[in-house]
Scaffold this active site. Structure first.
Site, PDB file in Angstrom:
ATOM      1  CG  LEU A   1      -1.834  -1.221   1.388  1.00 52.93           C
ATOM      2  CD1 LEU A   1      -2.744  -1.062   2.615  1.00 52.93           C
ATOM      3  CD2 LEU A   1      -2.682  -1.453   0.140  1.00 52.93           C
TER       4      LEU A   1
ATOM      5  CB  SER B   1      -6.437  -3.310   9.761  1.00 55.57           C
ATOM      6  OG  SER B   1      -7.063  -4.532   9.418  1.00 55.57           O
TER       7      SER B   1
ATOM      8  CE1 TYR C   1      -1.971  -5.728  11.180  1.00 55.48           C
ATOM      9  CE2 TYR C   1      -4.245  -6.449  10.918  1.00 55.48           C
ATOM     10  CZ  TYR C   1      -3.141  -5.756  10.442  1.00 55.48           C
ATOM     11  OH  TYR C   1      -3.207  -5.089   9.238  1.00 55.48           O
TER      12      TYR C   1
HETATM   13  N1  NAD Z   1      -2.714  -5.732   2.655  1.00 56.97           N
HETATM   14  C1  NAD Z   1      -3.845  -5.719   3.330  1.00 56.97           C
HETATM   15  O1  NAD Z   1      -4.813  -6.404   2.987  1.00 56.97           O
HETATM   16  C2  NAD Z   1      -3.995  -4.814   4.538  1.00 56.97           C
HETATM   17  C3  NAD Z   1      -5.265  -4.737   5.138  1.00 56.97           C
HETATM   18  C4  NAD Z   1      -5.439  -3.914   6.228  1.00 56.97           C
HETATM   19  C5  NAD Z   1      -4.391  -3.166   6.719  1.00 56.97           C
HETATM   20  N2  NAD Z   1      -3.171  -3.267   6.138  1.00 56.97           N
HETATM   21  C6  NAD Z   1      -2.095  -2.445   6.709  1.00 56.97           C
HETATM   22  O2  NAD Z   1      -1.529  -1.656   5.684  1.00 56.97           O
HETATM   23  C7  NAD Z   1      -0.156  -1.418   5.971  1.00 56.97           C
HETATM   24  C8  NAD Z   1       0.669  -1.812   4.753  1.00 56.97           C
HETATM   25  O3  NAD Z   1       0.468  -3.192   4.518  1.00 56.97           O
HETATM   26  P1  NAD Z   1       0.968  -3.920   3.194  1.00 56.97           P
HETATM   27  O4  NAD Z   1      -0.015  -4.975   2.893  1.00 56.97           O
HETATM   28  O5  NAD Z   1       1.319  -2.910   2.179  1.00 56.97           O
HETATM   29  O6  NAD Z   1       2.272  -4.656   3.792  1.00 56.97           O
HETATM   30  P2  NAD Z   1       3.728  -4.865   3.190  1.00 56.97           P
HETATM   31  O7  NAD Z   1       4.330  -5.912   4.065  1.00 56.97           O
HETATM   32  O8  NAD Z   1       3.676  -5.076   1.724  1.00 56.97           O
HETATM   33  O9  NAD Z   1       4.453  -3.448   3.466  1.00 56.97           O
HETATM   34  C9  NAD Z   1       4.783  -3.025   4.750  1.00 56.97           C
HETATM   35  C10 NAD Z   1       6.080  -2.243   4.680  1.00 56.97           C
HETATM   36  O10 NAD Z   1       6.371  -1.768   6.006  1.00 56.97           O
HETATM   37  C11 NAD Z   1       7.761  -1.889   6.200  1.00 56.97           C
HETATM   38  N3  NAD Z   1       8.060  -1.975   7.630  1.00 56.97           N
HETATM   39  C12 NAD Z   1       7.767  -2.978   8.494  1.00 56.97           C
HETATM   40  N4  NAD Z   1       8.250  -2.688   9.705  1.00 56.97           N
HETATM   41  C13 NAD Z   1       8.859  -1.494   9.620  1.00 56.97           C
HETATM   42  C14 NAD Z   1       9.567  -0.676  10.547  1.00 56.97           C
HETATM   43  N5  NAD Z   1       9.745  -1.058  11.830  1.00 56.97           N
HETATM   44  N6  NAD Z   1      10.057   0.502  10.114  1.00 56.97           N
HETATM   45  C15 NAD Z   1       9.907   0.893   8.814  1.00 56.97           C
HETATM   46  N7  NAD Z   1       9.252   0.160   7.904  1.00 56.97           N
HETATM   47  C16 NAD Z   1       8.744  -1.027   8.299  1.00 56.97           C
HETATM   48  C17 NAD Z   1       8.151  -3.178   5.466  1.00 56.97           C
HETATM   49  O11 NAD Z   1       9.542  -3.212   5.193  1.00 56.97           O
HETATM   50  C18 NAD Z   1       7.294  -3.085   4.217  1.00 56.97           C
HETATM   51  O12 NAD Z   1       7.974  -2.420   3.172  1.00 56.97           O
HETATM   52  C19 NAD Z   1       0.180  -2.211   7.230  1.00 56.97           C
HETATM   53  O13 NAD Z   1       0.098  -1.340   8.335  1.00 56.97           O
HETATM   54  C20 NAD Z   1      -0.937  -3.245   7.284  1.00 56.97           C
HETATM   55  O14 NAD Z   1      -1.198  -3.648   8.598  1.00 56.97           O
HETATM   56  C21 NAD Z   1      -2.932  -4.071   5.046  1.00 56.97           C
END
Ligand code: NAD
Length: 270
Positions: A31, A164, A177
């Protein structure tokens, strides 16, 4: 249906975000990455704040001069301060901070078969990255935003967080979470109130199921099962749709202190 041609739409985007400077935590993947891409394609500049081990450097290089990578852990004061300083040094200011960095674990509160409680360390790690990390970026980013010249409305900047639907419909195994995402929901209004006198808005997006590397690792059978749970449209969300909401919120000065579900009407089952 979009009544504008693709070219008109892009021109419109270019006008809307031209000159804006954004900082996106977790900007190297999923995202956050889609948000960085949309910002740069629409005329803004973007700093990718992500872990040193991420694809941030390669992504920044591929997006050109209006993108930079700040290797940083969101839980570190020094790292995040460096990322904010990079935005100032390279692009002159900071208008928008988008919190996408996040982690998850899937563990039940107690494993009665193994007589084993949920690891306290895992619980604290998720809370630390998702809540304290988000707050760390907010508190340091707004220090820079506060220096912006306000527009005619008194507006200086905007914070967009990522919670989320698990903040509301947490499933089995999501204690840590859901608690972390509930914390982000809970701090949205008080921080918006704290920052209102400076003209800085705070909004949280609560995504449903999006097709990111987080879900890409699941077997196709599970992905299509999940997709069918979404009332409409019955598919996983496209990260570009998340990025679209980010720029819409950044452009609309009346939205503040609110949590917006972006989920195709899904309500997660237990
Ligand atoms: N994909 C989904 O369906 C979904 C749904 C609801 C919420 N979310 C939330 O959206 C956000 C992004 O999710 P995504 O699916 O793109 O995940 P993703 O794993 O593709 O991306 C997450 C990014 O965060 C970075 N990250 C993790 N820990 C970190 C830290 N301590 N410092 C700096 N960077 C850090 C990772 O390196 C990664 O690049 C998250 O907060 C996730 O909980 C995702």
């Amino acid at each position: 249906m979009c009544l504008r041609s693709a070219t008109q739409h892009l021109c419109c985007l270019l006008r809307e975000n031209m000159g804006m400077v954004g900082l996106v935590s977790g900007g190297a993947s999923g995202l956050g990455r889609a948000t960085v891409e949309r910002l740069v394609q629409s005329g803004a500049s973007a700093v990718i704040l992500d872990l040193p081990s991420s694809d941030g450097q390669a992504l920044a290089e591929s997006l050109g001069e209006r993108c930079a990578f700040a290797p940083a852990d969101v839980t570190s004061e020094a790292d995040v301060q460096s990322a904010v300083s990079l935005a100032k040094e390279k692009f002159g200011k900071l208008d928008l901070a988008v919190n996408c960095a996040g982690i998850a674990v899937a563990v039940k509160t107690y494993n009665f078969k193994k007589d084993l409680p949920h690891s306290l360390e895992d619980f604290q790690r998720v809370i630390n990255v998702n809540i304290a990390g988000t707050f760390n970026v907010i508190r340091l980013a707004v220090g820079e935003m506060g220096k912006n010249e306000p527009d005619a409305d008194g507006h200086r900047g905007c914070i967009i967080n990522t919670a989320s639907v698990a903040a509301f419909d947490g499933q089995v195994g999501q204690a840590a979470y859901s608690a972390s995402k509930g914390g982000i929901v809970g701090m949205t209004l008080p921080i918006a109130r704290d920052l209102a006198p400076m003209g800085i808005r705070v909004i949280t997006i609560a995504p449903g199921l999006f097709s990111t590397p987080l879900l890409a690792g699941l077997p196709e059978k599970v992905r299509s099962f999940l997709a069918r749970q979404v009332p409409f449209p019955p598919r996983l969300g496209d990260p570009a749709e998340f990025a679209h909401l980010v720029t819409s919120l950044a452009e609309n000065p009346m939205i503040n202190g609110e949590v917006i579900r972006l989920d195709g009407a899904i309500r997660m089952q237990p």
